[in-house]
Write an enzyme that holds these catalytic residues in place. Structure first.
Site, PDB file in Angstrom:
ATOM      1  N   ARG A   1       0.809  -1.215   0.000  1.00 23.18           N
ATOM      2  CA  ARG A   1       0.000   0.000   0.000  1.00 23.18           C
ATOM      3  C   ARG A   1       0.846   1.271   0.000  1.00 23.18           C
ATOM      4  NH1 ARG A   1      -5.302  -1.093   3.886  1.00 23.18           N
ATOM      5  NH2 ARG A   1      -6.164  -2.800   2.643  1.00 23.18           N
ATOM      6  N   GLY A   2       2.154   1.117   0.060  1.00 20.83           N
ATOM      7  CA  GLY A   2       3.042   2.272   0.025  1.00 20.83           C
ATOM      8  C   GLY A   2       3.298   2.750  -1.393  1.00 20.83           C
TER       9      GLY A   2
ATOM     10  N   LEU B   1      14.420  -3.996  -1.652  1.00 24.77           N
ATOM     11  CA  LEU B   1      14.536  -2.623  -2.121  1.00 24.77           C
ATOM     12  C   LEU B   1      15.151  -1.729  -1.051  1.00 24.77           C
ATOM     13  CD1 LEU B   1      11.132  -2.260  -3.960  1.00 24.77           C
ATOM     14  CD2 LEU B   1      13.397  -2.167  -4.991  1.00 24.77           C
TER      15      LEU B   1
ATOM     16  N   SER C   1      17.747   2.103  -0.937  1.00 24.56           N
ATOM     17  CA  SER C   1      17.716   3.515  -1.280  1.00 24.56           C
ATOM     18  C   SER C   1      19.118   3.964  -1.654  1.00 24.56           C
ATOM     19  CB  SER C   1      17.220   4.331  -0.086  1.00 24.56           C
ATOM     20  OG  SER C   1      17.505   5.709  -0.250  1.00 24.56           O
ATOM     21  N   SER C   2      19.192   4.980  -2.491  1.00 21.45           N
ATOM     22  CA  SER C   2      20.502   5.494  -2.893  1.00 21.45           C
ATOM     23  C   SER C   2      21.240   6.180  -1.747  1.00 21.45           C
ATOM     24  CB  SER C   2      20.345   6.478  -4.065  1.00 21.45           C
ATOM     25  OG  SER C   2      19.472   7.530  -3.715  1.00 21.45           O
ATOM     26  N   CYS C   3      20.568   6.399  -0.610  1.00 18.26           N
ATOM     27  CA  CYS C   3      21.251   7.014   0.536  1.00 18.26           C
ATOM     28  C   CYS C   3      22.255   6.059   1.185  1.00 18.26           C
ATOM     29  CB  CYS C   3      20.248   7.495   1.569  1.00 18.26           C
ATOM     30  SG  CYS C   3      19.438   6.181   2.499  1.00 18.26           S
TER      31      CYS C   3
ATOM     32  N   TYR D   1      18.957   5.351   8.737  1.00 19.82           N
ATOM     33  CA  TYR D   1      18.171   4.652   7.705  1.00 19.82           C
ATOM     34  C   TYR D   1      19.103   3.937   6.726  1.00 19.82           C
ATOM     35  CZ  TYR D   1      14.985   4.013   3.725  1.00 19.82           C
ATOM     36  OH  TYR D   1      14.249   3.497   2.688  1.00 19.82           O
TER      37      TYR D   1
ATOM     38  N   LYS E   1      19.461  -0.149   5.624  1.00 16.48           N
ATOM     39  CA  LYS E   1      19.359  -0.656   4.247  1.00 16.48           C
ATOM     40  C   LYS E   1      20.638  -1.378   3.822  1.00 16.48           C
ATOM     41  CE  LYS E   1      15.178   0.339   3.336  1.00 16.48           C
ATOM     42  NZ  LYS E   1      14.231  -0.759   3.070  1.00 16.48           N
TER      43      LYS E   1
ATOM     44  N   THR F   1      16.819   5.525  -6.942  1.00 16.25           N
ATOM     45  CA  THR F   1      17.088   6.927  -6.661  1.00 16.25           C
ATOM     46  C   THR F   1      15.844   7.538  -6.040  1.00 16.25           C
ATOM     47  OG1 THR F   1      17.927   8.972  -7.631  1.00 16.25           O
ATOM     48  CG2 THR F   1      16.341   7.725  -8.950  1.00 16.25           C
TER      49      THR F   1
ATOM     50  N   HIS G   1       9.328  13.321   1.390  1.00 22.83           N
ATOM     51  CA  HIS G   1      10.589  13.608   0.730  1.00 22.83           C
ATOM     52  C   HIS G   1      10.473  14.925  -0.036  1.00 22.83           C
ATOM     53  CE1 HIS G   1      11.208   9.217   1.398  1.00 22.83           C
ATOM     54  NE2 HIS G   1      12.448   9.625   1.574  1.00 22.83           N
TER      55      HIS G   1
ATOM     56  N   ARG H   1       3.616  22.191  -1.021  1.00 26.90           N
ATOM     57  CA  ARG H   1       3.909  23.574  -0.630  1.00 26.90           C
ATOM     58  C   ARG H   1       3.493  24.561  -1.714  1.00 26.90           C
ATOM     59  NH1 ARG H   1       9.711  23.446   0.607  1.00 26.90           N
ATOM     60  NH2 ARG H   1       8.963  22.022   2.235  1.00 26.90           N
TER      61      ARG H   1
ATOM     62  N   TRP I   1      13.841  24.832   2.099  1.00 23.51           N
ATOM     63  CA  TRP I   1      15.051  24.583   2.888  1.00 23.51           C
ATOM     64  C   TRP I   1      16.304  24.649   2.020  1.00 23.51           C
ATOM     65  CZ3 TRP I   1      15.228  20.492   7.310  1.00 23.51           C
ATOM     66  CH2 TRP I   1      14.281  20.824   8.290  1.00 23.51           C
TER      67      TRP I   1
ATOM     68  N   ARG J   1      19.689  16.396  -7.625  1.00 24.51           N
ATOM     69  CA  ARG J   1      18.975  15.172  -7.333  1.00 24.51           C
ATOM     70  C   ARG J   1      18.431  14.539  -8.618  1.00 24.51           C
ATOM     71  NH1 ARG J   1      21.339  15.784  -3.450  1.00 24.51           N
ATOM     72  NH2 ARG J   1      20.670  15.838  -1.259  1.00 24.51           N
TER      73      ARG J   1
END
Length: 324
Positions: A24-25, A117, A119-121, A148, A152, A176, A191, A199, A214, A221
């Site tokens: 559901r994400g 799965l 993340s690129s972080c 985080y 991963k 990414t 994110h 916004r 910010w 990115r």
């Protein structure tokens, strides 16, 4: 025990039981849609209320009952810079619990193919650009999301360990920055791109003269539409096998300032954008080298402008129900 080196990827059985963890994400729902469109009839998933993946006994019981042949582990606790900086313990602990429980239960259930799965972080803050898969563990992480990232990285290493110890043909993919229908538009948990969409859309509707973002707007990115990500996941499951994680992206990037301008244009905001340089920028650039993915026969197809427009449309249709 089957030696992973003797395995050749092949089309998945469309009638086999296929568990999508986190269906559901943002990512999981896109994978579910893709699998449905490709004729998979044995899809199964549980909401977090139905199955708490942090509950080890419940996860093992579910796997024993469902007996999935295939698994995509898309469930995770995710968030932007603010959430990661504020709740590092939650991001580390909960993701480790989810991953360990699902992967251990999948071993016991003898799952044939599994895609983890990340993340690129996971890559070092100052990794050479574009970032190659072999940059993993070669430098310090970005402090704002290191908890985080460590979780991963642990998941990647567990996939590699399962391959070595059990000969399972499981793989990892590192996307990414993702965006698209079903994203989290919460002011505190989203994110960068969904945060910008909300916004600017609210500013456009209220007639605000300025929007403040910010940082400096200079970090670069890479953005990938989640439907492209879902297509890449199925492609990798059917065409790739190896211990090294595979980067999934477009191979091109833009500055945060440029993406803010694009979002403002799409939503119709005509005011002024200001930048709060007292707030952190995060990693200066994060562009993935996607040559391994290209070698496996897949490239992205959804352009950023088209993807932004469809995402804004989805957001506006669902704005009343979006979590705060």
């Amino acid at each position: 025990m089957t030696d992973a080196k003797e395995f050749s990827p092949r089309p998945l059985d469309r009638d086999a039981t296929f568990y999508v963890a986190g269906h559901r994400g943002l990512v999981g729902s896109a994978i579910w849609r893709k699998l449905e469109s490709e004729g998979f009839t044995g899809l199964t998933g549980q909401s977090s209320k139905e199955l708490d993946l942090r509950d080890r006994k419940a996860v093992f019981d579910y796997f024993r009952e469902a007996k999935p042949t295939y698994v995509v582990l898309a469930a995770a606790k995710v968030g932007g810079i603010l959430a990661n900086s504020t709740y590092p313990v939650d991001f580390l602990s909960e993701n480790l619990q989810i991953q360990t429980n699902v992967l251990d239960a999948a071993v016991e259930a003898d799952v044939d193919r599994l895609l983890f799965l990340g993340s690129s972080c996971i890559y070092p803050k100052f990794a050479a650009q574009p970032i190659r898969e072999d940059s993993l563990l070669t430098g310090h992480l970005e402090p704002t999301n290191d908890a985080y990232a460590i979780a991963k990285i642990a998941g990647i290493l567990q996939i590699q360990a399962v391959r070595r110890q059990y000969g399972k043909h499981w793989i990892s993919a590192m996307p990414t920055n993702l965006y698209g229908p079903g994203d989290n538009f919460s002011p505190k948990g989203s994110h960068v791109l969904p945060a910008l969409i909300r916004r600017y859309d609210e500013a456009a509707k209220s007639g605000a003269e300025t929007v403040t973002n910010w940082g400096t707007g200079t970090p670069r990115r890479e953005f990938l539409h989640v439907d492209d990500m879902a297509a890449a996941c199925l492609h990798l499951l059917e065409n790739y096998d190896g211990p090294e994680q595979v980067n999934v992206g477009t191979g091109s990037d833009v500055t945060i300032r440029e993406i803010a301008e694009s979002v403002a244009k799409v939503v119709g905001f005509e005011g002024r954008t200001e930048w709060d340089t007292t707030k952190p920028d995060g990693t200066p650039q994060k562009l993935l080298d996607v040559s391994k993915l290209a070698d496996a026969g897949w490239t992205s197809s959804i352009g950023l402008e088209d993807g932004l427009r469809s995402t804004v449309e989805w957001y506006r249709e669902h704005a009343a129900a979006i979590r705060e």
